[in-house]
Design a protein around this motif. Structure first.
Motif, PDB file in Angstrom:
ATOM      1  N   LEU A  10       0.841  -1.194   0.000  1.00 16.33           N
ATOM      2  CA  LEU A  10       0.000   0.000   0.000  1.00 16.33           C
ATOM      3  C   LEU A  10       0.879   1.249   0.000  1.00 16.33           C
ATOM      4  O   LEU A  10       1.601   1.503   0.966  1.00 16.33           O
ATOM      5  CB  LEU A  10      -0.911   0.019   1.230  1.00 16.33           C
ATOM      6  N   PRO A  11       0.805   2.052  -1.064  1.00 19.05           N
ATOM      7  CA  PRO A  11       1.539   3.321  -1.056  1.00 19.05           C
ATOM      8  C   PRO A  11       1.029   4.218   0.072  1.00 19.05           C
ATOM      9  O   PRO A  11      -0.184   4.323   0.290  1.00 19.05           O
ATOM     10  CB  PRO A  11       1.215   3.925  -2.434  1.00 19.05           C
ATOM     11  N   GLU A  12       1.949   4.864   0.768  1.00 24.16           N
ATOM     12  CA  GLU A  12       1.575   5.663   1.942  1.00 24.16           C
ATOM     13  C   GLU A  12       0.583   6.774   1.601  1.00 24.16           C
ATOM     14  O   GLU A  12      -0.273   7.135   2.414  1.00 24.16           O
ATOM     15  CB  GLU A  12       2.835   6.261   2.566  1.00 24.16           C
ATOM     16  N   GLU A  13       0.669   7.300   0.371  1.00 26.32           N
ATOM     17  CA  GLU A  13      -0.211   8.423   0.017  1.00 26.32           C
ATOM     18  C   GLU A  13      -1.686   8.008  -0.098  1.00 26.32           C
ATOM     19  O   GLU A  13      -2.576   8.865  -0.169  1.00 26.32           O
ATOM     20  CB  GLU A  13       0.251   9.089  -1.298  1.00 26.32           C
ATOM     21  N   LEU A  14      -1.958   6.707  -0.109  1.00 30.53           N
ATOM     22  CA  LEU A  14      -3.354   6.249  -0.176  1.00 30.53           C
ATOM     23  C   LEU A  14      -4.001   6.111   1.203  1.00 30.53           C
ATOM     24  O   LEU A  14      -5.183   5.784   1.304  1.00 30.53           O
ATOM     25  CB  LEU A  14      -3.444   4.916  -0.929  1.00 30.53           C
ATOM     26  N   ILE A  15      -3.240   6.339   2.278  1.00 31.47           N
ATOM     27  CA  ILE A  15      -3.817   6.316   3.626  1.00 31.47           C
ATOM     28  C   ILE A  15      -4.521   7.644   3.865  1.00 31.47           C
ATOM     29  O   ILE A  15      -3.885   8.698   3.913  1.00 31.47           O
ATOM     30  CB  ILE A  15      -2.738   6.082   4.700  1.00 31.47           C
ATOM     31  N   GLU A 323      -6.945  -4.107  -6.842  1.00 31.99           N
ATOM     32  CA  GLU A 323      -7.702  -3.237  -7.742  1.00 31.99           C
ATOM     33  C   GLU A 323      -7.919  -1.865  -7.100  1.00 31.99           C
ATOM     34  O   GLU A 323      -7.789  -0.825  -7.747  1.00 31.99           O
ATOM     35  CB  GLU A 323      -9.059  -3.884  -8.058  1.00 31.99           C
ATOM     36  N   ALA A 324      -8.220  -1.847  -5.811  1.00 32.75           N
ATOM     37  CA  ALA A 324      -8.432  -0.582  -5.102  1.00 32.75           C
ATOM     38  C   ALA A 324      -7.154   0.253  -5.074  1.00 32.75           C
ATOM     39  O   ALA A 324      -7.203   1.481  -5.200  1.00 32.75           O
ATOM     40  CB  ALA A 324      -8.924  -0.858  -3.681  1.00 32.75           C
ATOM     41  N   VAL A 325      -6.021  -0.402  -4.911  1.00 28.84           N
ATOM     42  CA  VAL A 325      -4.737   0.317  -4.940  1.00 28.84           C
ATOM     43  C   VAL A 325      -4.510   0.904  -6.336  1.00 28.84           C
ATOM     44  O   VAL A 325      -4.124   2.070  -6.485  1.00 28.84           O
ATOM     45  CB  VAL A 325      -3.569  -0.611  -4.530  1.00 28.84           C
ATOM     46  N   ARG A 326      -4.755   0.104  -7.364  1.00 25.57           N
ATOM     47  CA  ARG A 326      -4.570   0.591  -8.745  1.00 25.57           C
ATOM     48  C   ARG A 326      -5.469   1.792  -9.031  1.00 25.57           C
ATOM     49  O   ARG A 326      -5.075   2.742  -9.715  1.00 25.57           O
ATOM     50  CB  ARG A 326      -4.878  -0.524  -9.760  1.00 25.57           C
ATOM     51  N   GLU A 327      -6.705   1.729  -8.513  1.00 26.60           N
ATOM     52  CA  GLU A 327      -7.688   2.792  -8.755  1.00 26.60           C
ATOM     53  C   GLU A 327      -7.549   3.953  -7.776  1.00 26.60           C
ATOM     54  O   GLU A 327      -8.351   4.882  -7.778  1.00 26.60           O
ATOM     55  CB  GLU A 327      -9.102   2.211  -8.674  1.00 26.60           C
ATOM     56  N   LYS A 328      -6.515   3.861  -6.905  1.00 25.21           N
ATOM     57  CA  LYS A 328      -6.221   4.919  -5.942  1.00 25.21           C
ATOM     58  C   LYS A 328      -7.396   5.239  -4.997  1.00 25.21           C
ATOM     59  O   LYS A 328      -7.731   6.401  -4.760  1.00 25.21           O
ATOM     60  CB  LYS A 328      -5.726   6.179  -6.658  1.00 25.21           C
ATOM     61  N   TYR A 329      -7.992   4.192  -4.490  1.00 25.25           N
ATOM     62  CA  TYR A 329      -8.972   4.368  -3.411  1.00 25.25           C
ATOM     63  C   TYR A 329      -8.249   4.893  -2.176  1.00 25.25           C
ATOM     64  O   TYR A 329      -7.024   4.735  -2.025  1.00 25.25           O
ATOM     65  CB  TYR A 329      -9.646   3.031  -3.077  1.00 25.25           C
TER      66      TYR A 329
END
Length: 341
Positions: A10-15, A323-329
């Motif tokens: 999980l990229p940190e910017e998605l938190i 998929e959620a990570v790819r879609e930047k949820y």
């Protein structure tokens, strides 16, 4: 089954660090657990997936502003405590930082003496039992002095404490919010009721043990901390009625799920009940009550991602997360939502 089976990058910017201004405008990922098909929506579109006669189960617990900043009497050394569990005689089980300075007998001062605490015992995992003295009503003092116990991945305090409460929060006692419920507004709930969906309110006071990391490699060796729950006759009747009529029970969040699954008998029937639960739901578990779940995106290797994997299967859940990570949820407490049907 291994803890590492539930890891994802999980990229940190998605938190998500802050809640959205409009609660119901979060994104919503819908996962069909039979086909594995994923679709993308806005949270208010959850109404398209609810049907007349379904029962939506919500957890109406209210979060204590349980983080207190004070000092040790006599030294003025800074101390931070987190209220975990209320005991008798104004005693609370707490987490204290720095713990090594909080020996039995240490007196702690909060709000320039508005609240005084004294360490009376040290219990499991180094938690301290603290007895408080004060004048007035404890909850009002806490509301004045306390901060919301936000998860460690949230880097700042909220300007508005109420954004870490659901709009239906009623019974104070949680150390953390049942975050799947943060997406609902009063207007959206009324729309859902007007559709003929029953809303059942249960209570589970969320403890920090829910979020305790799984440290063992074999997940079956992990032990959950116990949490208090309560189901009244009205909620039990609504849930039972949905099951009897062949309709679905849809839990809002893992806490609502754990409540109904803890209270159900072997046939999946509920009655008015209260008690403590340490139920741990992971793949292989057979659900007695729950049919679908509305939930947020959870930490890698957490008991919460294991719970949703028990419903939809680990492979489908991990694919949905990728998929959620790819879609930047947006992830975690203030993040977006997922509906597993």
């Amino acid at each position: 089954m291994k803890r590492q089976d539930f890891y994802y990058e999980l990229p940190e910017e998605l938190i998500a660090q802050d809640p959205l201004a409009d609660r119901e405008s979060s994104r919503l990922l819908v996962l069909n657990r039979e086909s594995g098909v994923i679709s993308h929506h806005v949270f208010r579109e959850i109404t398209e997936y609810l049907h007349e006669g379904d029962c939506l189960v919500i957890n109406d617990t209210k979060v204590l502003p349980a983080r207190l900043i004070g000092s040790r009497e006599g030294t003025n050394g800074k101390v931070e405590i987190l209220l975990l569990k209320r005991k008798e005689n104004n005693i609370w089980e707490t987490l204290v930082k720095p713990g090594r300075k909080a020996k039995v007998g240490t007196r702690l001062v909060f709000g320039e003496g508005l609240l005084i605490g004294q360490v009376v015992d040290i219990v499991e995992e180094g938690n301290r039992l603290i007895q408080f003295t004060y004048e007035g009503i404890f909850e009002e003092i806490l509301d004045r002095l306390g901060q919301m116990p936000l998860p460690p991945y949230i880097t700042h305090q909220l300007a508005d404490k109420n954004r870490y409460q659901t709009v239906y929060a009623a019974h104070t006692g949680s150390a953390a919010a049942p975050t799947a419920g943060l997406h609902f507004t009063p207007e959206l709930l009324k729309k859902i009721e007007d559709m003929g969906v029953e809303i059942a309110k249960v209570t589970l006071h969320v403890g920090l043990g829910t979020f305790r990391p799984v440290k063992v490699d074999e997940i079956t060796e992990h032990h959950m901390h116990s949490e208090f729950y309560q189901i009244d006759e009205e909620a039990a009747a609504k849930i039972n009625r949905a099951k009897e009529n062949g309709k679905r029970v849809i839990c809002v969040g893992t806490t609502s799920c754990r409540t109904v699954e803890s209270a159900a008998d072997e046939k999946g029937r509920l009655r008015a009940l209260s008690g403590w639960t340490d139920i741990f739901i992971y793949p292989g578990y057979e659900f007695k009550v729950l049919d679908c779940i509305i939930t947020n995106f959870h930490l890698p290797e957490s008991t919460l991602i294991m719970l949703v994997s028990a419903l939809a299967g680990r492979e489908k859940v991990m694919e949905a997360y990728e998929e959620a990570v790819r879609e930047k949820y947006r992830f975690f407490s203030f993040g977006d939502a997922m509906f597993i049907q």
